[in-house]
Design an enzyme around this catalytic site. Structure first.
Site, PDB file in Angstrom:
ATOM      1  N   LYS A 191       0.856  -1.191   0.000  1.00  0.00           N
ATOM      2  CA  LYS A 191       0.000   0.000   0.000  1.00  0.00           C
ATOM      3  C   LYS A 191       0.889   1.236   0.000  1.00  0.00           C
ATOM      4  O   LYS A 191       1.221   1.798   1.039  1.00  0.00           O
ATOM      5  CB  LYS A 191      -0.919  -0.012   1.226  1.00  0.00           C
ATOM      6  CG  LYS A 191      -2.143   0.872   1.061  1.00  0.00           C
ATOM      7  CD  LYS A 191      -3.042   0.346  -0.024  1.00  0.00           C
ATOM      8  CE  LYS A 191      -4.266   1.214  -0.236  1.00  0.00           C
ATOM      9  NZ  LYS A 191      -5.045   0.787  -1.396  1.00  0.00           N
ATOM     10  N   SER A 389      -8.338  -0.483  -5.170  1.00  0.00           N
ATOM     11  CA  SER A 389      -8.567  -0.063  -3.795  1.00  0.00           C
ATOM     12  C   SER A 389     -10.066   0.172  -3.582  1.00  0.00           C
ATOM     13  O   SER A 389     -10.854  -0.752  -3.718  1.00  0.00           O
ATOM     14  CB  SER A 389      -7.719   1.160  -3.458  1.00  0.00           C
ATOM     15  OG  SER A 389      -7.530   1.248  -2.064  1.00  0.00           O
TER      16      SER A 389
END
Length: 590
Positions: A191, A389
């Protein structure tokens, strides 16, 4: 004095009446423009559809009365309109071929270009021809144009062919100069969205995934060009390595990158030969806009709704970091989806997603509404340039997911990012703070100081809970265990063709495949599609325009180019949702 006041009053009345006349004239001009825009275009026999690959391409472009009046409506085109025009031209007996004119083109992604190229390949299957010409080809326009039967270049032209590169931007030191430091709580080793604010180079994990997806995109590009131009992939890579952008134009012919070097008037003669026209006869040209306005398929049969969701995912547009850009506003989208749920005429819904995510809270609200929709009718997701996402969060509930091979997707992860502005306030500006509180954490979230280790620990647990919820939503939607999801999550970004191998995607293709799958799931044969949400009417556009102008914002975007987004992020940093399910903020692949 009496005569003076009489003339002054007459002047005021005259100006007032003139203002009324001009106002009604403006209204009539707008109405006239709208009326002309709504007219069905007539396509003449023996026509050529012209696709001008220049300007900006977005997922969907709304009709804007002000750009129409100013003549700037050609600067931005919609992927949806381009695909519709190509399909109509394919089945029109009046359109004999397509002429591609390559220019400075700014599409939102290689996935969008891949969709256009595939539509052009389908067009050729009808037996019709495609001719492409450019004074200069960018790498993207060459990728699209290489599908043509004949590829022409100006005798003094160039072809930009260099391969792909991703160049992340890091602004930690810029923020430090003004006394701002980002406090981050995140889950997922891949991430990397927060690295822009906390690092000065790519992490090993981010470098690994970035190399994977740009190599995957490049493989798709080179394979397509190799097939069309009959040049090996190895040779195309050799050309990129030697930077043939600066080669002599005659060498492009020897390399088989183009068929011939011609000037514009000579290209016209080639087109006329294909149309069996004499030298003094004019070529009948139709634009993409003309083609979309041409009479198309009947609206008989059942309705499949195609709902376009693109941009940042937000919960209300007021606090969005790019409020002048198109966004996926959860409050609006949930209402729209509820209406589609209750509309008995709609038999299935295709959700067209092009988003790198945004607010985790907003994504959860849309997820819930999609689950309610799915109880009554099939939901199929069609992924555009990105559905990652938060964009993947809202894709997960679908009955079926279709992605382009080069779509950026996955990135199942979450983070919280909180600016510590104490350095700016106390050290740079000189503001001092004191504190009185009733409880241990009464001053939590204050701008006067950074979070304590205990407060950060609490935030990390909160973010971890959000990640586990995200992971659970994916597991439920994709019929996987949470352990299976964990193996491919951690914020890892995948391209569509790789995502299919790990069951994040069901099928590769464009929106047509998604629509056909929706029809199959709804068990309907005769159907038509209807796009949602509806276009904004001209009165609303007029009222919005009266509330304020975004002229300066537009000028800043033109001046800063790709760096505008970074500037916008810094400008509105304190307005962003703290908890984000977002792909790396800005991915520049060139």
């Amino acid at each position: 004095m009496k005569e003076f006041f009489k003339y002054v009053l007459a002047t005021i009345v005259g100006l007032f009446l003139f203002g009324i006349v001009m106002f009604f004239f403006a209204i009539m001009t707008i109405v006239s423009a709208i009326s002309s825009g709504d007219q069905v275009a007539t396509i003449g026999d023996n026509s050529v559809m012209v696709i001008n690959l220049s300007g900006v391409m977005e997922e969907r472009v709304e009709d804007n009365i002000f750009t129409q009046l100013s003549g700037q409506d050609q600067l931005t085109t919609g992927l949806d309109a381009t695909l519709e025009a190509i399909k109509k031209a394919q089945f029109s007996d009046k359109v004999k071929g397509i002429y591609i004119e390559a220019g400075t083109f700014g599409p939102d992604s290689y996935a969008s270009m891949q969709a256009i190229r595939r539509a052009l390949e389908e067009f050729k299957k009808s037996g019709k021809w495609i001719v492409a010409y450019g004074d200069a080809y960018t790498q993207g326009t060459y990728y699209i144009s290489s599908v043509a039967d004949k590829l022409y270049l100006n005798p003094q032209g160039i072809i930009d062919w260099h391969g792909l590169a991703a160049q992340p931007i890091f602004i930690k030191d810029v923020l430090a100069k003004v006394g701002i430091k980002m406090q981050v709580a995140k889950v997922g080793s891949y991430k990397s969205a927060t690295e822009m604010f906390t690092g000065d180079k790519m992490s090993d994990a981010d470098r690994e995934q970035t190399e994977a997806y740009i190599n995957g995109i490049w493989q798709n590009v080179t394979q397509a060009v190799a097939t069309s131009r009959k040049i090996s992939v190895a040779t195309l890579n050799q050309y990129a390595d030697s930077l043939i952008t600066f080669a002599a134009p005659q060498d492009y012919v020897k390399m088989k990158m183009v068929d011939q070097l011609l000037y514009t008037d000579q290209v016209k003669k080639e087109i006329k030969k294909r149309l069996n026209l004499k030298d003094d006869e004019k070529i009948k040209q139709v634009t993409v806009n003309d083609m979309t306005k041409a009479k198309g398929a009947q609206t008989d049969g059942d309705e499949i709704a195609v709902y376009y969701a693109y941009g940042n995912i937000v919960d209300g547009v007021v606090g969005d970091m790019t409020s002048r850009e198109h966004v996926i506003d959860a409050q609006t989208v949930c209402k729209d989806l509820e209406e589609l749920t209750n509309d008995d005429d709609v038999k299935a819904v295709v959700l067209r997603i092009n988003s790198g995510g945004g607010s985790a809270y907003a994504s959860e609200q849309i997820w819930h509404q999609l689950m309610e929709l799915k109880k009554k009718k099939p939901v199929v997701v069609s992924m555009g340039g990105m559905a990652a996402s938060g964009g993947y969060y809202i894709s997960a509930p679908a009955n079926w997911i279709v992605a382009e091979p080069t779509t950026l997707t996955g990135s199942i992860g979450i983070f919280g990012m909180f600016p510590d502005m104490s350095g700016l306030l106390t050290e740079k500006i000189g503001v001092k703070f004191d504190e009185v509180k009733t409880n241990k954490n009464s001053a939590f979230g204050t701008r006067a100081r950074p979070f304590t280790p205990e407060e950060m620990s609490i935030l990390e647990k909160y973010v971890d809970r959000g990640y586990k919820l995200f992971r659970q939503r994916v597991a439920e939607g994709r019929k996987m265990t949470t352990d299976q999801v964990e193996q491919i999550a951690q914020g890892h970004v995948w391209i569509g063709q790789d995502a299919m191998k790990i069951k994040l995607v069901d099928e590769l293709g464009g929106i047509e495949k998604a629509i056909n799958k929706a029809a199959a799931l709804a068990k309907i044969k005769d159907f038509h599609t209807q796009s949602y949400p509806a276009q904004t009417d001209w009165i609303t556009q007029l009222m919005d325009r009266m509330e304020g102008s975004n002229y300066l914002d537009e000028q800043m975007r033109v001046t800063l180019g790709e760096y505008y987004d970074v500037f916008s992020t810094m400008k509105t940093m304190n307005q962003q949702s703290a908890i984000q399910a977002r792909i790396p903020y800005y991915i520049y692949v060139r």
